[in-house]
Design a protein around this motif. Structure first.
Motif, mmCIF file in Angstrom:
data_model
loop_
_atom_site.group_PDB
_atom_site.id
_atom_site.type_symbol
_atom_site.label_atom_id
_atom_site.label_comp_id
_atom_site.label_asym_id
_atom_site.label_seq_id
_atom_site.Cartn_x
_atom_site.Cartn_y
_atom_site.Cartn_z
ATOM 1 N N ILE A 56 -5.799 -6.123 13.143
ATOM 2 C CA ILE A 56 -6.159 -4.884 12.218
ATOM 3 C C ILE A 56 -4.911 -4.535 11.209
ATOM 4 C CG2 ILE A 56 -7.138 -2.499 12.049
ATOM 5 C CD1 ILE A 56 -8.522 -2.953 14.550
ATOM 6 N N LEU A 57 -4.900 -4.411 10.100
ATOM 7 C CA LEU A 57 -4.094 -3.843 9.164
ATOM 8 C C LEU A 57 -3.972 -2.454 9.627
ATOM 9 C CD1 LEU A 57 -1.937 -4.686 6.866
ATOM 10 C CD2 LEU A 57 -3.722 -3.949 5.341
ATOM 11 N N LYS A 58 -2.870 -1.802 9.941
ATOM 12 C CA LYS A 58 -2.691 -0.533 9.999
ATOM 13 C C LYS A 58 -3.256 0.671 9.205
ATOM 14 C CE LYS A 58 0.286 -1.051 14.146
ATOM 15 N NZ LYS A 58 1.269 -0.798 14.923
ATOM 16 N N ARG A 59 -2.926 0.301 7.758
ATOM 17 C CA ARG A 59 -3.208 1.002 6.664
ATOM 18 C C ARG A 59 -3.366 0.027 5.387
ATOM 19 N NH1 ARG A 59 1.978 0.833 6.662
ATOM 20 N NH2 ARG A 59 3.275 1.403 4.548
ATOM 21 N N SER A 60 -4.287 0.325 4.419
ATOM 22 C CA SER A 60 -4.185 -0.380 3.338
ATOM 23 C C SER A 60 -3.488 -0.028 2.211
ATOM 24 C CB SER A 60 -5.822 -0.519 3.025
ATOM 25 O OG SER A 60 -6.609 -1.429 4.127
ATOM 26 N N ARG A 61 -2.652 -0.501 1.554
ATOM 27 C CA ARG A 61 -1.867 -0.030 0.626
ATOM 28 C C ARG A 61 -1.953 -1.083 -0.568
ATOM 29 N NH1 ARG A 61 2.504 4.194 1.841
ATOM 30 N NH2 ARG A 61 2.695 3.928 -0.288
ATOM 31 N N PRO A 62 -2.532 -0.680 -1.563
ATOM 32 C CA PRO A 62 -2.787 -1.649 -2.577
ATOM 33 C C PRO A 62 -1.516 -2.414 -3.429
ATOM 34 C CG PRO A 62 -4.115 0.147 -3.134
ATOM 35 C CD PRO A 62 -3.132 0.535 -2.037
ATOM 36 N N LEU A 63 -0.402 -1.706 -3.270
ATOM 37 C CA LEU A 63 0.674 -2.215 -3.908
ATOM 38 C C LEU A 63 1.217 -3.187 -3.350
ATOM 39 C CD1 LEU A 63 2.251 1.099 -6.003
ATOM 40 C CD2 LEU A 63 0.744 -0.644 -7.030
ATOM 41 N N SER A 64 1.225 -3.119 -2.129
ATOM 42 C CA SER A 64 2.107 -4.114 -1.237
ATOM 43 C C SER A 64 1.080 -4.960 -0.622
ATOM 44 C CB SER A 64 2.852 -3.461 -0.086
ATOM 45 O OG SER A 64 2.208 -2.674 0.440
ATOM 46 N N PHE A 65 -0.331 -4.676 -0.685
ATOM 47 C CA PHE A 65 -1.101 -5.500 0.284
ATOM 48 C C PHE A 65 -1.061 -7.092 0.175
ATOM 49 C CE2 PHE A 65 -5.341 -7.678 0.343
ATOM 50 C CZ PHE A 65 -5.658 -7.399 1.446
ATOM 51 N N GLU A 66 -0.915 -7.654 -1.024
ATOM 52 C CA GLU A 66 -1.174 -8.950 -1.402
ATOM 53 C C GLU A 66 -0.013 -9.692 -0.566
ATOM 54 O OE1 GLU A 66 -0.762 -11.807 -5.261
ATOM 55 O OE2 GLU A 66 -2.552 -10.509 -5.198
ATOM 56 N N GLU A 67 1.412 -9.033 -0.910
ATOM 57 C CA GLU A 67 2.493 -9.615 -0.467
ATOM 58 C C GLU A 67 2.226 -9.666 1.056
ATOM 59 O OE1 GLU A 67 7.279 -8.192 0.164
ATOM 60 O OE2 GLU A 67 5.983 -7.526 -1.584
ATOM 61 N N GLU A 68 2.092 -8.555 1.661
ATOM 62 C CA GLU A 68 1.843 -8.463 3.393
ATOM 63 C C GLU A 68 0.974 -9.468 4.012
ATOM 64 O OE1 GLU A 68 3.646 -6.314 4.862
ATOM 65 O OE2 GLU A 68 4.398 -4.782 3.678
#
Length: 182
Positions: free
Chosen positions: A39-51
């Motif tokens: 589970i991704l602990k939190r969804s942040r659009p700006l860093s999502f793809e790289e993560e």
């Protein structure tokens, strides 16, 4: 450098669960979403793809099943559109075609004024008949925790304000399951 602490490891199944706006892994688990994989602990659009790309590389995962709730669903759709060769299946929960700017503006204003109190109202509207149990299990402290990341909340609202989900967008995704209900 992407942070490994962003992912909660449940099992080695190639499944990644993505939480929605003002949500994190605790709510996903409370909802019963996320019984295997990560589970991704939190969804942040700006860093999502790289993560996600870094995560897949670190764990030598060629293809993954993505399950996204609300904001997490839109992010998963974007990822699957950009990297269809990295996604086996995609399940999105609770998406709408768009969010009117006026609605997003009101959310921003109310969130700024009321903080955790506004989020409790938001969770109540999302959960309706389960809200009493949510309040007992996670409660106001959960909402206040979410308010500690106002930058992330606003980043999510920025992203949601630009959402324009079309049938053509969805046709491009193989193995797509959409879940939405009252």
């Amino acid at each position: 450098m992407p942070n490994e602490d962003l992912f909660l490891h449940l099992s080695s199944d190639p499944v990644l669960y993505l939480p929605g706006w003002a949500m994190d892994h605790r709510l996903m688990m409370w909802l019963g979403i996320g019984d295997k994989g990560w589970i991704l602990k939190r969804s942040r659009p700006l860093s999502f793809e790289e993560e996600i790309l870094s995560f897949l590389q670190r764990h030598s995962i060629k293809k993954i099943d993505l399950v996204g709730l609300s904001l997490g669903g839109y992010l998963a759709l974007d990822f699957a559109t950009r990297y269809p060769d990295r996604v086996s299946t995609l399940t999105v929960i609770g998406l709408r075609p768009s969010y009117p700017s006026l609605v997003i503006r009101k959310v921003r204003q109310t969130l700024k004024k009321k903080g955790g109190e506004y989020l409790m109202d938001f969770y109540g509207a999302c959960m309706e008949s389960h809200f009493d149990r949510f309040t007992q299990d996670l409660g106001l402290s959960y909402a206040q925790d979410q308010c500690q990341d106002m930058q992330g909340l606003n980043e999510g609202l920025d992203y949601l304000e630009k959402v324009n989900l079309t049938v053509d967008h969805l046709k491009a995704i193989p193995s797509l399951t959409m879940i939405h209900g009252e």
